[in-house]
Design a protein around this motif. Structure first.
Motif, PDB file in Angstrom:
ATOM      1  N   LEU A 106      37.984 102.262  26.801  1.00 12.60           N
ATOM      2  CA  LEU A 106      36.859 102.887  27.500  1.00 12.60           C
ATOM      3  C   LEU A 106      36.241 103.992  26.653  1.00 12.60           C
ATOM      4  O   LEU A 106      35.008 104.133  26.583  1.00 12.60           O
ATOM      5  N   PHE A 107      37.079 104.773  25.990  1.00 14.17           N
ATOM      6  CA  PHE A 107      36.593 105.840  25.117  1.00 14.17           C
ATOM      7  C   PHE A 107      35.723 105.258  23.995  1.00 14.17           C
ATOM      8  O   PHE A 107      34.631 105.762  23.711  1.00 14.17           O
ATOM      9  N   LEU A 108      36.219 104.185  23.353  1.00  8.99           N
ATOM     10  CA  LEU A 108      35.459 103.563  22.266  1.00  8.99           C
ATOM     11  C   LEU A 108      34.130 103.013  22.765  1.00  8.99           C
ATOM     12  O   LEU A 108      33.110 103.127  22.085  1.00  8.99           O
ATOM     13  N   PHE A 109      34.150 102.396  23.936  1.00  8.54           N
ATOM     14  CA  PHE A 109      32.903 101.836  24.469  1.00  8.54           C
ATOM     15  C   PHE A 109      31.841 102.917  24.607  1.00  8.54           C
ATOM     16  O   PHE A 109      30.704 102.756  24.173  1.00  8.54           O
ATOM     17  N   VAL A 110      32.212 104.026  25.212  1.00  8.19           N
ATOM     18  CA  VAL A 110      31.256 105.104  25.446  1.00  8.19           C
ATOM     19  C   VAL A 110      30.773 105.705  24.125  1.00  8.19           C
ATOM     20  O   VAL A 110      29.566 105.870  23.904  1.00  8.19           O
ATOM     21  N   ILE A 111      31.720 106.024  23.233  1.00 12.09           N
ATOM     22  CA  ILE A 111      31.356 106.648  21.960  1.00 12.09           C
ATOM     23  C   ILE A 111      30.515 105.709  21.103  1.00 12.09           C
ATOM     24  O   ILE A 111      29.461 106.084  20.577  1.00 12.09           O
ATOM     25  N   LEU A 112      30.951 104.452  20.971  1.00 12.46           N
ATOM     26  CA  LEU A 112      30.245 103.506  20.096  1.00 12.46           C
ATOM     27  C   LEU A 112      28.892 103.123  20.661  1.00 12.46           C
ATOM     28  O   LEU A 112      27.926 102.966  19.919  1.00 12.46           O
ATOM     29  N   GLY A 127      40.640 106.100  14.890  1.00  9.15           N
ATOM     30  CA  GLY A 127      39.932 106.172  13.613  1.00  9.15           C
ATOM     31  C   GLY A 127      39.532 104.813  13.092  1.00  9.15           C
ATOM     32  O   GLY A 127      38.382 104.598  12.671  1.00  9.15           O
ATOM     33  N   VAL A 128      40.463 103.856  13.119  1.00 15.96           N
ATOM     34  CA  VAL A 128      40.181 102.504  12.623  1.00 15.96           C
ATOM     35  C   VAL A 128      39.120 101.833  13.495  1.00 15.96           C
ATOM     36  O   VAL A 128      38.193 101.189  12.975  1.00 15.96           O
ATOM     37  N   GLY A 129      39.238 101.978  14.814  1.00 12.98           N
ATOM     38  CA  GLY A 129      38.267 101.363  15.712  1.00 12.98           C
ATOM     39  C   GLY A 129      36.859 101.891  15.502  1.00 12.98           C
ATOM     40  O   GLY A 129      35.895 101.125  15.414  1.00 12.98           O
ATOM     41  N   LEU A 130      36.724 103.203  15.407  1.00 12.59           N
ATOM     42  CA  LEU A 130      35.405 103.810  15.197  1.00 12.59           C
ATOM     43  C   LEU A 130      34.830 103.439  13.835  1.00 12.59           C
ATOM     44  O   LEU A 130      33.650 103.088  13.719  1.00 12.59           O
ATOM     45  N   ALA A 131      35.656 103.514  12.790  1.00 11.61           N
ATOM     46  CA  ALA A 131      35.180 103.213  11.438  1.00 11.61           C
ATOM     47  C   ALA A 131      34.732 101.758  11.330  1.00 11.61           C
ATOM     48  O   ALA A 131      33.666 101.463  10.764  1.00 11.61           O
ATOM     49  N   ALA A 132      35.538 100.833  11.876  1.00 13.49           N
ATOM     50  CA  ALA A 132      35.198  99.409  11.805  1.00 13.49           C
ATOM     51  C   ALA A 132      33.906  99.121  12.554  1.00 13.49           C
ATOM     52  O   ALA A 132      33.037  98.371  12.076  1.00 13.49           O
ATOM     53  N   ALA A 133      33.758  99.717  13.735  1.00 11.01           N
ATOM     54  CA  ALA A 133      32.570  99.465  14.544  1.00 11.01           C
ATOM     55  C   ALA A 133      31.299  99.982  13.876  1.00 11.01           C
ATOM     56  O   ALA A 133      30.261  99.303  13.876  1.00 11.01           O
ATOM     57  N   VAL A 134      31.369 101.166  13.305  1.00 11.54           N
ATOM     58  CA  VAL A 134      30.189 101.734  12.630  1.00 11.54           C
ATOM     59  C   VAL A 134      29.811 100.890  11.419  1.00 11.54           C
ATOM     60  O   VAL A 134      28.630 100.632  11.157  1.00 11.54           O
ATOM     61  N   LEU A 135      30.818 100.445  10.670  1.00  8.33           N
ATOM     62  CA  LEU A 135      30.556  99.609   9.493  1.00  8.33           C
ATOM     63  C   LEU A 135      29.879  98.301   9.898  1.00  8.33           C
ATOM     64  O   LEU A 135      28.894  97.879   9.278  1.00  8.33           O
ATOM     65  N   ILE A 136      30.393  97.664  10.937  1.00  9.55           N
ATOM     66  CA  ILE A 136      29.791  96.413  11.430  1.00  9.55           C
ATOM     67  C   ILE A 136      28.376  96.674  11.924  1.00  9.55           C
ATOM     68  O   ILE A 136      27.447  95.910  11.654  1.00  9.55           O
ATOM     69  N   ASP A 137      28.209  97.767  12.640  1.00  7.41           N
ATOM     70  CA  ASP A 137      26.918  98.087  13.234  1.00  7.41           C
ATOM     71  C   ASP A 137      25.839  98.316  12.173  1.00  7.41           C
ATOM     72  O   ASP A 137      24.703  97.875  12.320  1.00  7.41           O
ATOM     73  N   ALA A 138      26.220  99.004  11.097  1.00 10.05           N
ATOM     74  CA  ALA A 138      25.228  99.364  10.069  1.00 10.05           C
ATOM     75  C   ALA A 138      24.941  98.216   9.109  1.00 10.05           C
ATOM     76  O   ALA A 138      23.948  98.276   8.378  1.00 10.05           O
ATOM     77  N   THR A 139      25.773  97.204   9.099  1.00 16.20           N
ATOM     78  CA  THR A 139      25.578  96.093   8.151  1.00 16.20           C
ATOM     79  C   THR A 139      25.174  94.810   8.872  1.00 16.20           C
ATOM     80  O   THR A 139      24.012  94.407   8.852  1.00 16.20           O
ATOM     81  N   ILE A 140      26.110  94.177   9.546  1.00 11.95           N
ATOM     82  CA  ILE A 140      25.834  92.874  10.173  1.00 11.95           C
ATOM     83  C   ILE A 140      24.796  93.006  11.287  1.00 11.95           C
ATOM     84  O   ILE A 140      23.858  92.200  11.367  1.00 11.95           O
ATOM     85  N   ILE A 141      24.947  94.026  12.130  1.00  9.24           N
ATOM     86  CA  ILE A 141      24.027  94.155  13.268  1.00  9.24           C
ATOM     87  C   ILE A 141      22.626  94.550  12.807  1.00  9.24           C
ATOM     88  O   ILE A 141      21.649  93.844  13.052  1.00  9.24           O
ATOM     89  N   ARG A 142      22.508  95.705  12.130  1.00  7.87           N
ATOM     90  CA  ARG A 142      21.182  96.218  11.760  1.00  7.87           C
ATOM     91  C   ARG A 142      20.576  95.502  10.558  1.00  7.87           C
ATOM     92  O   ARG A 142      19.353  95.449  10.436  1.00  7.87           O
ATOM     93  N   GLY A 143      21.417  94.991   9.644  1.00  5.58           N
ATOM     94  CA  GLY A 143      20.883  94.374   8.426  1.00  5.58           C
ATOM     95  C   GLY A 143      20.630  92.888   8.520  1.00  5.58           C
ATOM     96  O   GLY A 143      19.837  92.341   7.756  1.00  5.58           O
ATOM     97  N   SER A 168      28.646  94.624  18.991  1.00  4.45           N
ATOM     98  CA  SER A 168      29.282  95.574  18.071  1.00  4.45           C
ATOM     99  C   SER A 168      30.574  96.127  18.667  1.00  4.45           C
ATOM    100  O   SER A 168      31.610  96.185  17.997  1.00  4.45           O
ATOM    101  N   VAL A 169      30.530  96.511  19.941  1.00  6.31           N
ATOM    102  CA  VAL A 169      31.718  97.046  20.613  1.00  6.31           C
ATOM    103  C   VAL A 169      32.791  95.969  20.733  1.00  6.31           C
ATOM    104  O   VAL A 169      33.979  96.216  20.502  1.00  6.31           O
ATOM    105  N   GLY A 170      32.374  94.748  21.073  1.00  9.40           N
ATOM    106  CA  GLY A 170      33.326  93.645  21.182  1.00  9.40           C
ATOM    107  C   GLY A 170      34.038  93.371  19.878  1.00  9.40           C
ATOM    108  O   GLY A 170      35.254  93.116  19.849  1.00  9.40           O
ATOM    109  N   ALA A 171      33.304  93.416  18.767  1.00  5.97           N
ATOM    110  CA  ALA A 171      33.916  93.201  17.457  1.00  5.97           C
ATOM    111  C   ALA A 171      34.928  94.296  17.138  1.00  5.97           C
ATOM    112  O   ALA A 171      36.001  94.031  16.574  1.00  5.97           O
ATOM    113  N   ALA A 172      34.604  95.531  17.519  1.00  6.09           N
ATOM    114  CA  ALA A 172      35.543  96.644  17.301  1.00  6.09           C
ATOM    115  C   ALA A 172      36.823  96.429  18.100  1.00  6.09           C
ATOM    116  O   ALA A 172      37.933  96.662  17.602  1.00  6.09           O
ATOM    117  N   TYR A 173      36.679  95.974  19.342  1.00  2.82           N
ATOM    118  CA  TYR A 173      37.850  95.657  20.164  1.00  2.82           C
ATOM    119  C   TYR A 173      38.705  94.583  19.495  1.00  2.82           C
ATOM    120  O   TYR A 173      39.939  94.666  19.475  1.00  2.82           O
TER     121      TYR A 173
END
Length: 750
Positions: A611-617, A683-699, A576-581
């Protein structure tokens, strides 16, 4: 087992049970805690990070010398006078008249000091078409932007009288004023709009005003309490405005999420026919426990920022950790009390056109995700290959990620006139807008050997090819300190300017100032600060990554008593973090679809963001993962097959995960609309990562991987059986099912 007899254990269950029985006490304690935290924090005041503590290395040393000497550098301003055509030169009468007019105009305001003519300081460009009038603003530099207006108007007046020339002002004060006028309320508006957006989405999700207000109320009170705690803690570890904004973002996200998880489970149990007391007990034992596991994991991830050695990161990490801990405690204590107090009144304020969708059989299953899961579980290998392949493809651009501190034109684009002035000055005088600053401290700054060394440094800085000059020296005799300003060739090209900085540090300084005993000469400035920041951050990457991954793995292992779950959790989060990157690099570095978010021409990722995104995500993605896997584990414990448990766990949590994800994406997307590219990237990095995480990863990916693993999902080596058992008993079924055993007859540790 009767409807009212639900056997539960664990901290969350006990806390929820106590709060439900002592409702007013729980609410009163929470209100008292929030009020006390705010009051004590306000009384203590907030201590912010000092400039001298921002970085280590030479930048830190230079700032420390300035701080110890008590030198308060004024805000410097520059007026560019430039011929609009190639015929006019600085030696022409018209040009000289314009220079004199600028000097007289700015001096006439009474707001400036130390005005210098380019003919005295030799600040004339190589082609003779540009010249700089330089001066300092009177008063403190921090508030210079509030006093620069008369000076700007005076320069504009001279411009009107000399139309054949370009006369423009730039400097710390004028940039401060311009940005405050253009973007001053930008960030604040985004923060304030996040709460109404979250409330609106919750209204749609719940269809009732009271139910929608509860998560927002919990998040806001958690944020208020944390603001107070930040003031108290700042006397030990200084805080900052950036840390405050990050705390607000994280606090709103997790506060709403945790409450949403709890509230949806309680409503689901009541819809299934359980009485209010039993529904609360089940929600406490299941969602409450998932909140604690998730909250502790997020806190551990945020604690990773404390290992960077960067004061700003440490402040952000501690502030985020505190707000997550406060929101977690509030979710498992005051929330059950409020739900117990409200009872059916939680459905008050029904929205007419948002009738609650009645779920068939009260099982809360999503029709959309039921259809998706049917295909995923039917062909798990294909699902894993397609989903993982897609995420790896999205992540691929991250391999070529380029990070740097964004220059003014990268941060704001060409939308502001002052940015165009910045570019013109840099073109005519490379590095002139942000020169390297050599802070020289000696026992006697006027000693002959020091004076000779300063002169030699000034000469060699140009001779080495690091600068075209002019190199300016400003003495502070009383403090035995000298400032040497060296415009670096490369200007806003930080890579080229960085090479010339290395020349100054590694060649010019040792050959001149370095030969004088007792002389310190650290080199600072924008380019030096960017380089020192990058070097320190690079050294912190491995310790932070290792700390977060190892501790997250350990927490998942203890919480689910499954080696397989712990490993897959880490791998899926890293994907998920890699995709956000990859999305960040594609949009902001390569410009793919950049126009959609207003990010043309950035060409790099702000240094602190990966690094910030990695920790937060890594922390936030655990919200969904723990919640979904807990539900799957719960269904497996009740006697369902692994595939049935996966189907049940994913589709019954789909609604709450979707609602939580939509809120997070919407809040983060607000920051993606800001004018500053660094905030837009965040904002774009966090939003994209959460969207990927809640759909492709978890679903898709999580259920497909778990379906392939089957009973191996619950594998725990015998030598690990001695680990503490942090699982809990969820037994809300009216019928007690037999213990779940594997093919060898052993009871599963699920």
């Amino acid at each position: 087992m009767g409807n009212g007899d639900t056997r539960v254990r664990g901290l969350a269950a006990r806390a929820g049970g106590w709060s439900a029985r002592h409702r007013w006490a729980a609410v009163g304690i929470w209100v008292l805690f929030v009020v006390l935290a705010m009051g004590l924090g306000s009384a203590a005041g907030r201590v912010d990070v000092k400039d001298s503590d921002q970085l280590k290395g030479e930048t830190h040393t230079a700032a420390k010398i300035i701080e110890d000497a008590g030198i308060d550098e004024p805000a410097s301003e520059t007026v560019l006078i430039q011929a609009r055509n190639g015929d006019t030169k600085a030696t022409d009468a018209e040009f000289r008249a314009a220079v004199t007019a600028v000097v007289d105009a700015v001096e006439g305001t009474g707001k400036v000091t130390g005005v210098t003519s380019p003919y005295d300081t030799n600040t004339i460009s190589k082609d003779g078409r540009s010249a700089l009038v330089q001066f300092d603003m009177r008063g403190e530099s921090d508030t210079a932007g509030e006093r620069v207006e008369p000076v700007l108007k005076a320069v504009e007046g001279v411009q009107k009288e000399h139309g054949s020339l370009r006369i423009e002002e730039i400097g710390g004060a004028s940039m401060m004023k311009t940005f405050d006028d253009a973007f001053g309320d930008d960030f604040q508006k985004a923060e304030y709009s996040a709460v109404p957006v979250a409330l609106g989405i919750l209204l749609i999700a719940f269809g009732a005003l009271v139910a929608a207000l509860l998560p927002v109320l919990l998040a806001v009170t958690a944020i208020m309490a944390t603001m107070g705690l930040m003031g108290i803690v700042s006397h030990v570890m200084p805080m900052s405005d950036t840390a405050n904004s990050v705390m607000l973002l994280v606090g709103l996200a997790v506060g709403v999420d945790y409450c949403l998880f709890y509230l949806r489970r309680e409503r689901e149990e009541r819809e299934a026919g359980r009485d209010a007391q039993t529904a609360l007990r089940v929600a406490a034992a299941t969602s409450g426990r998932a909140i604690i596991v998730s909250g502790v994991t997020v806190c551990v991830a945020m604690a990773g920022m404390l290992f960077t050695g960067l004061a700003e990161f440490e402040a952000m990490g501690l502030a985020s950790l505190m707000v997550v801990a406060v929101a977690m405690v509030g979710s498992v204590t005051v929330l059950p009390a409020l739900l117990s107090l409200l009872g059916e009144r939680v459905e008050k304020g029904r929205i007419p056109f948002l009738r609650r969708r009645r779920r068939s059989g009260g099982n809360g299953e999503s029709r959309f995700w039921t259809a998706v899961l049917k295909g995923v579980l039917a062909k798990p290998v294909v699902s894993v290959v397609v989903a993982a392949g897609a995420l790896l493809a999205i992540a691929a651009p991250a391999v070529g990620m380029k990070t740097q501190n964004l220059t003014l034109d990268q941060e704001f684009g060409d939308s502001l006139p002052i940015v165009q002035t910045y570019n013109r000055v840099n073109e005519a005088f490379p590095g002139g807008t942000e020169p390297a600053e050599v802070i020289v401290r000696a026992n006697d700054i006027n000693a002959p050997e020091v004076t000779n060394a300063l002169a030699a440094f000034k000469k060699e800085a140009v001779a080495s090819g690091a600068s075209r000059g002019p190199v300016e020296i400003k003495l502070h005799d009383a403090q035995n300190v000298a400032y040497v300003y060296v415009p670096l060739i490369g200007g806003s090209d930080l890579d080229k300017a960085g090479e010339n900085l290395d020349k100054l540090r590694d060649e010019v300084r040792p050959a001149t100032l370095g030969k004088v005993d007792g002389v310190e000469a650290p080199i600072t400035g924008q380019v030096a600060g960017s380089k020192d920041f990058n070097d320190q951050l690079a050294g912190a990457v491995i310790p932070v990554f290792a700390f977060v991954v190892v501790f997250a793995f350990a927490l998942m292992l203890l919480s689910f008593r499954s080696l397989t779950i712990a490993i897959t959790s880490i791998v899926l989060n890293l994907l998920s973090v890699g995709a956000a990157y990859g999305i960040l690099v594609g949009v902001f570095q390569h410009g793919w679809g950049a126009s959609l978010v207003g990010a043309e021409g950035v060409g790099a990722i702000i240094t602190w963001l990966p690094l910030f995104l990695f920790v937060i995500l890594f922390g936030l993605s655990m919200d969904y993962h723990v919640f979904v896997v807990s539900r799957i584990r719960e269904a497996r414990l009740r006697g369902r097959t692994t595939n049935e448990a996966i189907q049940h766990g994913v589709v019954t949590t789909a609604g709450v995960v979707t609602s939580a994800a939509v809120i997070m994406v919407a809040v983060f997307a607000i920051f993606g609309t800001l004018s500053m590219q660094s905030m837009k990237q965040m904002g774009v990095g966090l939003a994209a990562a959460v969207l990927i995480d809640a759909t492709i990863i978890r679903g898709v990916l999580l259920p497909a991987v778990m379906a392939l693993l089957g009973e191996r999902n619950w594998y725990l080596p015998k030598w690990l059986h001695r680990l503490p058992d942090l699982t809990h008993d969820e037994a809300p079924e009216a019928v007690v099912r037999p213990a779940v055993r594997n093919d060898e007859g052993e009871r599963l540790g699920v």
